[in-house]
Design a protein around this motif. Structure first.
Motif, mmCIF file in Angstrom:
data_model
loop_
_atom_site.group_PDB
_atom_site.id
_atom_site.type_symbol
_atom_site.label_atom_id
_atom_site.label_comp_id
_atom_site.label_asym_id
_atom_site.label_seq_id
_atom_site.Cartn_x
_atom_site.Cartn_y
_atom_site.Cartn_z
ATOM 1 N N GLY A 1 30.348 -9.777 -11.764
ATOM 2 C CA GLY A 1 30.655 -8.116 -11.632
ATOM 3 C C GLY A 1 30.237 -7.373 -12.815
ATOM 4 N N MET A 2 29.667 -7.850 -13.905
ATOM 5 C CA MET A 2 29.229 -7.150 -15.041
ATOM 6 C C MET A 2 28.397 -6.029 -14.693
ATOM 7 S SD MET A 2 30.182 -6.983 -18.250
ATOM 8 C CE MET A 2 30.451 -8.610 -19.014
ATOM 9 N N LYS A 3 28.679 -4.864 -15.561
ATOM 10 C CA LYS A 3 27.665 -3.664 -15.254
ATOM 11 C C LYS A 3 26.645 -3.570 -16.387
ATOM 12 C CE LYS A 3 31.421 -0.915 -13.014
ATOM 13 N NZ LYS A 3 30.843 -0.758 -11.851
ATOM 14 N N THR A 4 25.493 -3.542 -16.122
ATOM 15 C CA THR A 4 24.211 -3.502 -17.122
ATOM 16 C C THR A 4 23.239 -2.454 -16.581
ATOM 17 O OG1 THR A 4 22.929 -5.231 -16.105
ATOM 18 C CG2 THR A 4 24.819 -5.949 -17.718
ATOM 19 N N SER A 5 22.338 -2.132 -17.467
ATOM 20 C CA SER A 5 21.238 -1.216 -17.057
ATOM 21 C C SER A 5 20.384 -1.667 -16.247
ATOM 22 C CB SER A 5 20.575 -0.601 -18.346
ATOM 23 O OG SER A 5 19.934 -1.740 -19.218
ATOM 24 N N ALA A 6 20.012 -3.349 -16.494
ATOM 25 C CA ALA A 6 19.129 -4.022 -15.705
ATOM 26 C C ALA A 6 19.568 -4.106 -14.255
ATOM 27 C CB ALA A 6 18.944 -5.403 -16.312
ATOM 28 N N ILE A 7 20.865 -4.164 -13.960
ATOM 29 C CA ILE A 7 21.171 -4.338 -12.649
ATOM 30 C C ILE A 7 21.466 -2.993 -11.957
ATOM 31 C CG2 ILE A 7 23.387 -4.481 -11.240
ATOM 32 C CD1 ILE A 7 24.205 -6.731 -13.292
ATOM 33 N N THR A 8 21.512 -1.739 -12.622
ATOM 34 C CA THR A 8 21.672 -0.225 -12.141
ATOM 35 C C THR A 8 20.024 0.148 -11.922
ATOM 36 O OG1 THR A 8 23.646 0.235 -13.451
ATOM 37 C CG2 THR A 8 22.216 1.862 -12.842
ATOM 38 N N LEU A 9 19.313 -0.348 -12.639
ATOM 39 C CA LEU A 9 17.908 0.075 -12.794
ATOM 40 C C LEU A 9 17.290 -0.779 -11.209
ATOM 41 C CD1 LEU A 9 16.984 0.618 -16.405
ATOM 42 C CD2 LEU A 9 17.157 2.519 -14.454
ATOM 43 N N GLY A 10 17.458 -1.800 -11.108
ATOM 44 C CA GLY A 10 16.502 -2.751 -10.008
ATOM 45 C C GLY A 10 15.574 -3.057 -10.420
ATOM 46 N N ARG A 11 14.639 -2.726 -9.424
ATOM 47 C CA ARG A 11 13.045 -2.858 -9.760
ATOM 48 C C ARG A 11 12.541 -1.785 -10.590
ATOM 49 N NH1 ARG A 11 11.762 -7.833 -8.892
ATOM 50 N NH2 ARG A 11 9.742 -7.278 -8.475
ATOM 51 N N ALA A 12 13.193 -1.041 -11.161
ATOM 52 C CA ALA A 12 12.816 0.089 -11.694
ATOM 53 C C ALA A 12 12.666 0.065 -13.214
ATOM 54 C CB ALA A 12 13.336 1.468 -11.767
ATOM 55 N N ASP A 13 13.328 -1.418 -13.325
ATOM 56 C CA ASP A 13 13.843 -1.861 -14.807
ATOM 57 C C ASP A 13 12.634 -1.829 -15.804
ATOM 58 O OD1 ASP A 13 12.670 -3.871 -13.548
ATOM 59 O OD2 ASP A 13 14.387 -5.295 -14.096
ATOM 60 N N VAL A 14 11.347 -2.376 -15.412
ATOM 61 C CA VAL A 14 10.387 -2.565 -16.334
ATOM 62 C C VAL A 14 9.642 -1.257 -16.469
ATOM 63 C CG1 VAL A 14 8.017 -3.314 -16.480
ATOM 64 C CG2 VAL A 14 9.795 -4.960 -15.705
ATOM 65 N N PRO A 15 9.391 -0.311 -15.623
ATOM 66 C CA PRO A 15 8.776 1.107 -16.023
ATOM 67 C C PRO A 15 9.767 1.935 -16.807
ATOM 68 C CG PRO A 15 8.893 0.798 -13.439
ATOM 69 C CD PRO A 15 9.552 -0.667 -14.141
ATOM 70 N N VAL A 16 11.177 1.865 -16.449
ATOM 71 C CA VAL A 16 12.160 2.535 -17.408
ATOM 72 C C VAL A 16 11.891 1.970 -18.700
ATOM 73 C CG1 VAL A 16 14.499 3.085 -17.739
ATOM 74 C CG2 VAL A 16 13.619 3.149 -15.396
ATOM 75 N N VAL A 17 12.022 0.683 -18.878
ATOM 76 C CA VAL A 17 11.763 0.121 -20.223
ATOM 77 C C VAL A 17 10.699 0.713 -20.993
ATOM 78 C CG1 VAL A 17 11.359 -1.888 -21.768
ATOM 79 C CG2 VAL A 17 13.307 -2.033 -20.051
ATOM 80 N N MET A 18 9.450 0.706 -20.323
ATOM 81 C CA MET A 18 8.214 1.122 -20.927
ATOM 82 C C MET A 18 8.345 2.739 -21.343
ATOM 83 S SD MET A 18 6.987 -1.464 -21.433
ATOM 84 C CE MET A 18 5.614 -0.872 -22.222
ATOM 85 N N ALA A 19 9.037 3.302 -20.395
ATOM 86 C CA ALA A 19 9.058 4.730 -20.643
ATOM 87 C C ALA A 19 10.022 5.114 -21.815
ATOM 88 C CB ALA A 19 9.556 5.458 -19.313
ATOM 89 N N CYS A 20 10.992 4.345 -22.048
ATOM 90 C CA CYS A 20 11.997 4.455 -23.136
ATOM 91 C C CYS A 20 11.072 4.413 -24.315
ATOM 92 C CB CYS A 20 13.201 3.562 -22.873
ATOM 93 S SG CYS A 20 14.332 4.080 -21.549
ATOM 94 N N ASP B 1 20.347 -12.007 -18.471
ATOM 95 C CA ASP B 1 21.501 -12.288 -17.736
ATOM 96 C C ASP B 1 21.611 -11.760 -16.286
ATOM 97 O OD1 ASP B 1 21.891 -13.808 -20.031
ATOM 98 O OD2 ASP B 1 22.804 -12.031 -21.294
ATOM 99 N N ARG B 2 20.505 -11.042 -15.958
ATOM 100 C CA ARG B 2 20.982 -10.308 -14.512
ATOM 101 C C ARG B 2 21.575 -11.174 -13.425
ATOM 102 N NH1 ARG B 2 16.651 -6.048 -12.958
ATOM 103 N NH2 ARG B 2 15.532 -7.539 -13.797
ATOM 104 N N ASP B 3 21.016 -12.418 -13.251
ATOM 105 C CA ASP B 3 21.365 -13.397 -12.067
ATOM 106 C C ASP B 3 23.155 -13.478 -12.462
ATOM 107 O OD1 ASP B 3 19.142 -13.016 -11.070
ATOM 108 O OD2 ASP B 3 18.621 -15.136 -11.791
ATOM 109 N N ASP B 4 23.626 -14.042 -13.784
ATOM 110 C CA ASP B 4 24.868 -14.469 -14.025
ATOM 111 C C ASP B 4 25.498 -13.015 -14.000
ATOM 112 O OD1 ASP B 4 24.248 -17.114 -14.298
ATOM 113 O OD2 ASP B 4 23.752 -16.633 -16.356
ATOM 114 N N ASP B 5 25.232 -11.903 -14.249
ATOM 115 C CA ASP B 5 26.099 -10.664 -14.512
ATOM 116 C C ASP B 5 26.262 -10.235 -13.067
ATOM 117 O OD1 ASP B 5 26.069 -10.611 -17.183
ATOM 118 O OD2 ASP B 5 24.520 -9.224 -17.402
ATOM 119 N N LEU B 6 25.289 -10.446 -12.226
ATOM 120 C CA LEU B 6 25.576 -9.895 -10.922
ATOM 121 C C LEU B 6 26.662 -10.840 -10.065
ATOM 122 C CD1 LEU B 6 21.950 -9.440 -9.499
ATOM 123 C CD2 LEU B 6 23.775 -7.754 -9.413
#
Length: 297
Positions: free
Chosen positions: A206-225, A198-203
């Motif tokens: 004005g909804m706050k989510t980890s996908a928006i906060t992390l930006g292009r780091a989203d995939v590496p952070v998911v894998m690290a988690c 939902d990143r495009d809709d949330d942007l």
């Protein structure tokens, strides 16, 4: 004005029940399975093996009921946002097919039924259930102010772990909090995948989510988690269980997380949503490793 005995919108009672079932996501069990597997794993760990049919029934029933109640509260809290999101615009409360009052009444009934199950355990579990309820109610509103609301969801979705220890041992030892911390990483992983859908809709709204906060780091952070989740649970449990079955289960779970990378690396809605929806299999794999690990010692 509708007669008290006639459903709103001229709907039959059967159609009304279908809306209520849709409201609690009855046809989408992935949500409550994500809650169930860590809770059942914690039951086995706390009991040093099979916890008994009573506690098994309490935690399975309580998990389904509380997740369903959470859906009711979440949909009321988010109805103004959900109508602007492709995936959620047709939810019963958002579409006006179920009123906010109806949804909250249904949620309260489900939560009370879950509490009735908790009352069959012990005082410690009953007391911890109030903390679990508070976190569950807090999450829908955290999305407005917290940059990583998935962390709040992680606590809510992991609270079955300390409650399982409380139900078995009448206490919550450090091991329970260690397992909760590890599980928090798993929730961050799969709910960030969910937020990526939902990143495009949330942007736009004005909804706050980890996908928006992390930006292009989203995939590496998911894998690290994913890696952190498996590492913490391995460190906590390897001294307590039969090594071979548990390590094999962790290996299978790691392979699943690697598959998730192939699903989310392109950041497509379809790939990210599929990754989220199959996450319960990863949780089941770890649970199976716990069960076999205790059975084969």
């Amino acid at each position: 004005m509708n007669h008290p005995g006639i459903p709103a919108n001229g709907q039959s009672g059967t159609a009304r029940w279908r809306l209520y079932l849709d409201l609690i996501r009855w046809d989408r069990p992935a949500g409550w399975l994500l809650l169930l597997w860590p809770s059942l794993s914690a039951l086995w760990i706390a009991a040093d093996g099979f916890p008994g049919l009573h506690l098994l029934a309490v935690f399975v029933g309580g998990t389904i009921l509380m997740r369903s109640a959470g859906c009711c509260v979440n949909d009321v809290a988010d109805k103004e946002f959900d109508r602007h999101v492709k995936r959620t615009a047709r939810r019963p409360v958002t579409a006006g097919l179920v009123s906010s009052r109806e949804a909250l009444v249904l949620g309260a009934v489900l939560a009370l039924l879950a509490f009735a199950l908790v009352l069959t355990t012990n005082r410690t579990t009953v007391l911890w259930s109030f903390a679990a309820l508070a976190v569950t109610l807090l999450y829908p509103f955290a999305k407005r102010v917290v940059s990583m609301p998935q962390a709040v969801l992680g606590v809510a979705f992991s609270f079955g772990i300390p409650m399982a220890f409380a139900a078995v041992q009448a206490q919550v030892p450090p091991l329970a909090w260690l397992l909760l911390a590890g599980n928090l990483f798993w929730v961050l992983a799969y709910d960030t995948e969910y937020a990526m859908v939902d990143r495009d809709d949330d942007l736009r709204i004005g909804m706050k989510t980890s996908a928006i906060t992390l930006g292009r780091a989203d995939v590496p952070v998911v894998m690290a988690c994913y890696g952190a989740y498996l590492a913490v649970w391995a460190a906590a449990l390897l001294p307590r269980v039969a090594v071979v079955p548990f390590v094999l289960a962790l290996g299978a779970a790691a392979a699943q997380s690697a598959w998730h990378f192939t699903l989310i690396r392109g950041r497509t809605r379809e790939g990210c949503f599929r990754a989220f929806r199959v996450n319960h299999w990863l949780g089941f794999t770890v649970f199976a490793g716990v069960v076999l690990g205790y059975a084969m010692r």
